[in-house]
Scaffold this motif. Structure first.
Motif, PDB file in Angstrom:
ATOM      1  N   ASP A   1      56.301  38.828  36.521  1.00  0.00           N
ATOM      2  CA  ASP A   1      54.845  38.959  36.535  1.00  0.00           C
ATOM      3  C   ASP A   1      54.233  37.577  36.297  1.00  0.00           C
ATOM      4  N   LEU A   2      52.923  37.480  36.389  1.00  0.00           N
ATOM      5  CA  LEU A   2      52.258  36.184  36.304  1.00  0.00           C
ATOM      6  C   LEU A   2      52.402  35.528  34.934  1.00  0.00           C
ATOM      7  N   ASP A   3      52.681  36.319  33.902  1.00  0.00           N
ATOM      8  CA  ASP A   3      52.886  35.776  32.556  1.00  0.00           C
ATOM      9  C   ASP A   3      54.343  35.402  32.295  1.00  0.00           C
ATOM     10  N   LEU A   4      55.210  35.612  33.268  1.00  0.00           N
ATOM     11  CA  LEU A   4      56.644  35.333  33.149  1.00  0.00           C
ATOM     12  C   LEU A   4      57.285  36.098  31.985  1.00  0.00           C
TER      13      LEU A   4
ATOM     14  N   ALA B   1      59.301  41.969  34.767  1.00  0.00           N
ATOM     15  CA  ALA B   1      59.516  41.999  36.210  1.00  0.00           C
ATOM     16  C   ALA B   1      58.175  42.157  36.923  1.00  0.00           C
ATOM     17  N   SER B   2      58.080  41.585  38.099  1.00  0.00           N
ATOM     18  CA  SER B   2      56.847  41.697  38.877  1.00  0.00           C
ATOM     19  C   SER B   2      56.616  43.141  39.301  1.00  0.00           C
TER      20      SER B   2
ATOM     21  N   ALA C   1      56.971  41.376  46.453  1.00  0.00           N
ATOM     22  CA  ALA C   1      56.599  40.862  47.769  1.00  0.00           C
ATOM     23  C   ALA C   1      55.204  40.237  47.787  1.00  0.00           C
ATOM     24  N   ASP C   2      54.418  40.474  46.751  1.00  0.00           N
ATOM     25  CA  ASP C   2      53.032  40.008  46.741  1.00  0.00           C
ATOM     26  C   ASP C   2      52.881  38.820  45.792  1.00  0.00           C
ATOM     27  N   PRO C   3      52.612  37.616  46.317  1.00  0.00           N
ATOM     28  CA  PRO C   3      52.481  36.440  45.454  1.00  0.00           C
ATOM     29  C   PRO C   3      51.292  36.513  44.502  1.00  0.00           C
ATOM     30  N   ALA C   4      50.365  37.415  44.731  1.00  0.00           N
ATOM     31  CA  ALA C   4      49.241  37.571  43.808  1.00  0.00           C
ATOM     32  C   ALA C   4      49.692  38.166  42.482  1.00  0.00           C
ATOM     33  N   PHE C   5      50.864  38.794  42.475  1.00  0.00           N
ATOM     34  CA  PHE C   5      51.387  39.430  41.272  1.00  0.00           C
ATOM     35  C   PHE C   5      52.721  38.844  40.823  1.00  0.00           C
TER      36      PHE C   5
END
Length: 99
Positions: A71-74, A77-78, A82-86
Motif C-alpha cells: 500500500d502507499l504507506d508501505l 499488501a496493496s 495493478a493500480d499504481p494509485a494504490f
C-alpha cells in the motif's frame, strides 16, 4: 538496505541484502543492469505468469529478485497491485544463499 534512488540509475524502491552490497560499486551497478534486463521467465520461477520473481547469474554468483506490492504507506499488501494509485512496488535483490 533501501538503496538511494540515484544509485546505479535505480528509479524505484530497491532493497538489497548484504550479499548484494558487498561487491564493488561497479559490480553492483552491473548486477542492477542485469536485473533490469531480466526478461527470461520459466515455469519454475514464474508459475502464475506474474513476472514478479526471477533468478539470474552474474559473475558466477546466483541471485534472486522479487517484486512485492505494498500500500502507499508501505505497511500492508496493496489493495489493488495493478493500480499504481494504490501501490508501491518494492524489489528485493539477494544472493540465492541468503534466502
Amino acid at each position: 538496505m533501501m538503496l538511494p534512488r540515484t544509485e546505479c540509475g535505480s528509479s524505484g524502491h530497491v532493497v538489497a541484502t548484504r550479499g548484494v552490497m558487498l561487491p564493488s560499486p561497479d559490480d553492483r551497478c552491473g548486477l542492477f543492469h542485469a536485473v533490469r534486463e531480466l526478461d527470461r521467465f520459466n515455469p519454475e520461477d514464474d508459475p502464475y505468469g506474474e513476472h514478479d520473481f526471477g533468478a539470474l547469474a552474474f559473475k558466477d554468483v546466483r541471485y534472486f529478485r522479487k517484486i512485492d506490492y505494498y500500500d502507499l504507506d508501505l505497511r500492508y499488501a496493496s489493495p489493488d497491485p495493478a493500480d499504481p494509485a494504490f501501490t508501491v512496488r518494492v524489489m528485493t535483490i539477494m544472493q540465492t544463499g541468503e534466502y
